[in-house]
Scaffold this motif. Sequence first.
Motif, PDB file in Angstrom:
ATOM      1  N   ALA A   1       1.232   5.353   3.661  1.00  0.00           N
ATOM      2  CA  ALA A   1       0.348   4.377   4.323  1.00  0.00           C
ATOM      3  C   ALA A   1       0.508   3.986   5.737  1.00  0.00           C
ATOM      4  O   ALA A   1      -0.060   4.009   6.593  1.00  0.00           O
TER       5      ALA A   1
ATOM      6  N   ASP B   1     -15.885   7.207   5.232  1.00  0.00           N
ATOM      7  CA  ASP B   1     -14.847   7.347   4.320  1.00  0.00           C
ATOM      8  C   ASP B   1     -13.703   7.996   5.295  1.00  0.00           C
ATOM      9  O   ASP B   1     -13.356   9.253   4.702  1.00  0.00           O
TER      10      ASP B   1
ATOM     11  N   ARG C   1      -8.458   3.825   5.501  1.00  0.00           N
ATOM     12  CA  ARG C   1      -7.290   3.786   4.299  1.00  0.00           C
ATOM     13  C   ARG C   1      -6.116   3.010   4.820  1.00  0.00           C
ATOM     14  O   ARG C   1      -5.385   3.169   4.365  1.00  0.00           O
TER      15      ARG C   1
ATOM     16  N   ARG D   1       0.961  -1.255   0.018  1.00  0.00           N
ATOM     17  CA  ARG D   1       0.022   0.045  -0.106  1.00  0.00           C
ATOM     18  C   ARG D   1       0.757   1.383   0.058  1.00  0.00           C
ATOM     19  O   ARG D   1       0.373   2.211  -0.071  1.00  0.00           O
TER      20      ARG D   1
END
Length: 456
Positions: free
Chosen positions: A94, A395, A400, A90
């Motif tokens: 991240a 979100d 994430r 990722r």
Amino acid sequence: MINGSISFWYQETGIPPLRPPLRETLDADVCIVGGGFTGLWTAYYLASARPDLRIVVLEKRFAGFGASGRNGGWVTGSVPGLRSRYAADRGRDAVVAMQRAMNQTVDEVISVSGAEGIDADVAKGGVLHVARSPAQLRRLRDQLAVEAQWGNTDVVELSAEEVAARIRVDEALGGSYSPHCATVQPAKLAQGLARAVEGKGVTVYEDTPVLELRPHRAVTPRADVRARWVLRATEGFTASLAGLRRLWLPMNSSIIATEPLSEAEWAQIGWEGREALGDMAHAYMYVQRTAGGRIALGGRGVPYRYGSRTDADGSTPQRTVGSLREILAAMFPSLRGARIDHTWSGVLGVPRDWCATVGLDRVTGLGWAGGYVGTGVAATNLAGRTLRDLVLGEDSELVRLPWVDRQVRRWEPEPLRWLGVHAMYAAYRYADARESRTAGPTSGVATVADLVSGRR
Ligand SMILES: Cc1cc2nc3c(=O)[nH]c(=O)nc-3n(C[C@H](O)[C@H](O)[C@H](O)COP(=O)(O)OP(=O)(O)OC[C@H]3O[C@@H](n4cnc5c(N)ncnc54)[C@H](O)[C@@H]3O)c2cc1C
């Protein structure tokens, strides 16, 4: 010496009376399976965000029965798993975000405990890692360079004198210190959290083993729960659920707790800062000075039982007690004769790629979090907030993070699983013994064991 009885932490608090089991099939919005930190934090944050949701927790024994009520009490900002592996999938940014989130999570656990009136003997003393051989010192310095790469710039190297000014560990050649760690009495935290979620309207059913998870349904021997979301929070016990035997390997860890030490003994050792204490051995150990003035020291015992079996009450083989005692005496020779009051073991979950995962399948409604590979006390809190956001469809930055929706292959069938884990720990024991006798570098045997087992 008490052997087992869940853990010393429960010896201190007593095991609370059981909550009633699930007797009748019911409908809920969210059904959480497992009442450890993962399940309880998830319930806590969901109920806080959406008090209107009907949330139930199904727990096989009682809340905090598993690793959450037995661990070493390090609330550590360590990312659970291999940062380089998350980054390979990722990207580096991240992982830096995850490291930042983990460091903040240490303070989040402390702040929620305070806000909910949970007295879990919390002390934020940071974490001190010591190197007790030249090979360990080299690994510690390599590790410091790696920490900075992931944004952990406030981890510092300590000289042998600086280590001794904090804790007088025999033969410590140097160390590192990170502020991102606290220690807790884990059973107090688990029980306090269970009460806090009940206070928010969540129903916790105890003595309720889930046999199988199906889309939108958790099946128990007496009744089922039908729910939009069914979240698996069973970590080291996951192998006992239908169809999940080879998903995460149940790895044992064992702890000994000394008698309360006298003031004279503490004066010899120092340790006034209540730091968590670890070393750089391959068969890693972890220590805390408890609020009651004992030393609780943990490490690997019998790492894995054939067929992914898990224990029931934490009973620990005598040879494991002997080897943990030896570590204690090597670090603190003045404690060679100290009485050991309690020993116990617990089980944690290890995915095949040694990286934790949080996820939710919006079609089947099945979600999960776990595989923290031995560093889950803080990570469960981050996982709980992440599951909240996944369930609520937010979100957020949390959804994430690089551990979200990680898919990993399963462990090998037996006897390969048993042979592999036992060979890996035999290699680590050999490498640790060799490194402590010589001034050489990290033993090649440990490097090969890391590569074969997937830890690198
Ligand atoms: C000895 C030891 C020391 C550790 N030390 C540390 C440490 O110092 N710091 C750190 O960060 N991490 C440590 N860990 C790891 C950490 O404790 C775990 O990662 C964390 O507690 C996992 O929480 P959990 O809720 O996911 O799992 P658990 O606490 O194991 O909870 C799972 C729950 O699910 C229940 N359950 C299982 N199967 C079913 C079923 N079929 N139906 C219903 N319920 C079920 C179990 O009874 C249990 O209560 C340690 C672990 C051990 C074992």
